[in-house]
Design a protein around this motif. Structure first.
Motif, short mmCIF file in Angstrom:
data_model
loop_
_atom_site.label_atom_id
_atom_site.label_comp_id
_atom_site.label_asym_id
_atom_site.label_seq_id
_atom_site.Cartn_x
_atom_site.Cartn_y
_atom_site.Cartn_z
N ASP A 248 -78.52 -29.86 -5.43
CA ASP A 248 -77.67 -29.66 -6.61
C ASP A 248 -76.19 -29.67 -6.27
O ASP A 248 -75.36 -29.17 -7.05
CB ASP A 248 -78.04 -28.35 -7.31
CG ASP A 248 -79.47 -28.35 -7.82
OD1 ASP A 248 -79.90 -29.36 -8.40
OD2 ASP A 248 -80.17 -27.34 -7.62
N ARG B 262 -72.36 -31.15 -5.66
CA ARG B 262 -71.52 -32.02 -6.48
C ARG B 262 -71.53 -33.43 -5.92
O ARG B 262 -71.35 -33.63 -4.73
CB ARG B 262 -70.08 -31.48 -6.51
CG ARG B 262 -69.11 -32.30 -7.37
CD ARG B 262 -67.74 -31.64 -7.36
NE ARG B 262 -67.20 -31.58 -6.01
CZ ARG B 262 -66.54 -32.59 -5.42
NH1 ARG B 262 -66.37 -33.74 -6.07
NH2 ARG B 262 -66.08 -32.44 -4.20
N ARG C 257 -78.20 -35.17 -0.61
CA ARG C 257 -76.87 -35.06 -1.20
C ARG C 257 -76.69 -36.15 -2.25
O ARG C 257 -76.97 -37.32 -2.02
CB ARG C 257 -75.80 -35.21 -0.13
CG ARG C 257 -75.62 -34.01 0.80
CD ARG C 257 -74.82 -32.90 0.15
NE ARG C 257 -73.50 -33.32 -0.26
CZ ARG C 257 -72.43 -33.31 0.54
NH1 ARG C 257 -72.55 -32.91 1.81
NH2 ARG C 257 -71.25 -33.67 0.08
N THR D 120 -75.75 -42.53 -9.98
CA THR D 120 -75.77 -41.36 -9.09
C THR D 120 -77.14 -41.31 -8.44
O THR D 120 -78.17 -41.41 -9.12
CB THR D 120 -75.53 -40.06 -9.87
OG1 THR D 120 -74.27 -40.13 -10.54
CG2 THR D 120 -75.52 -38.86 -8.92
#
Length: 280
Positions: free
Chosen positions: A52, A54, A75, A146
């Protein structure tokens, strides 16, 4: 001391050697279980610390195409570019929830010209063929994605795949297929795409379950087994001592004491059972 001379015979030294070897094996197996537990706890800590986090730019964690720090697994990173849909492949033998399926890999050309392999998700095997019924198309045009970083997989000897498929996520092999500068240190599990695809995307990757397994209890069990080997050896020696010295007055007295203690511990139910057995 002469009564225990039999315990120093070659036969009993052989039994002792077997018990020692058994104990060594048990210790090695215990250490192996502890090592497995350490691997599991390390994997859990990676998920806890990284899953989790950033999202950052891909080149912040992968400065070179072949770079990857295992501490960065899971990541999230952000990429901008276009999908190379003509080079997409399906990864075979990817069961999920007991159902066979595939992973959809689509190369992604970033704005700097390098290619990053994106795993868009899982697709179930079709009902009538060894392929998904539908393979959703990746979004066209410029896309921001992402993904969570994952290390590439090794090849598996003897495992093949058909046209448009691959047996494992072996990034050097994929780079050779693509024929462009491609990241070979890691690939990415898709988190989201912007703009969203016109079709429903494959099933997203599931968060790993934080379960270290029963390795610690197994490690203790192996240690107990190793100790029990010596306990059994001592018991066997004691039983042979009693058999060889059954006529000895001191041993007979100890046997009578043991029998008295056994009788004193009997319950009423034990007495009733003995009377019933005697009457049959």
């Amino acid at each position: 001391m002469n009564r225990w001379r039999f315990a120093f015979s070659r036969r009993w030294f052989g039994y002792l050697a077997v018990a020692i070897v058994f104990a060594i094996v048990c210790v090695l197996l215990s250490n192996w279980q502890l090592a497995r537990r350490a691997e599991k706890t390390h994997e859990i800590s990676l998920v806890t610390d990284n899953y989790d986090a950033r999202p950052v730019a891909v080149d912040a964690l992968l400065p070179d195409l072949d770079a990857f720090d295992p501490a960065d697994e899971w990541r999230p990173v952000v990429l901008e570019g276009t999908y190379l849909t003509d080079d997409e492949v399906l990864v075979r033998n990817r069961p999920r929830g007991g159902q066979p399926g595939f992973e959809q890999l689509v190369p992604f050309r970033t704005t700097d010209g390098s290619v990053f392999v994106v795993d868009r998700g899982w697709l179930p095997t079709g009902n009538e063929q060894d392929l998904p019924d539908v393979v959703p198309a990746a979004p066209s045009g410029t896309v921001t994605v992402t993904v969570r970083l994952r290390p590439g997989e090794p090849t598996v000897a003897g495992r093949g795949a058909g046209e448009g498929q691959i047996a494992t996520i072996h990034l050097p092999e994929l780079a050779e297929r693509i024929g462009e500068p491609t990241y070979t240190g890691a690939y990415g599990l898709l988190v989201d795409e912007s703009p969203a695809p016109a079709e429903t995307r494959p099933a997203a990757a599931q968060r790993p379950v934080a379960d270290e397994g029963a390795h610690l209890s197994y490690a203790f069990q192996w240690l107990i087994f190793g100790i029990l080997g010596f306990v059994f050896l001592g018991y066997a020696i004691r039983q042979e001592y009693r058999a060889l010295n059954a006529d000895d007055p001191e041993e007979q007295e100890r046997a009578e004491k043991r029998e008295r203690r056994r009788r004193e511990k009997r319950t009423d139910a034990d007495v009733e059972d003995e009377l019933i057995d005697a009457s049959r």
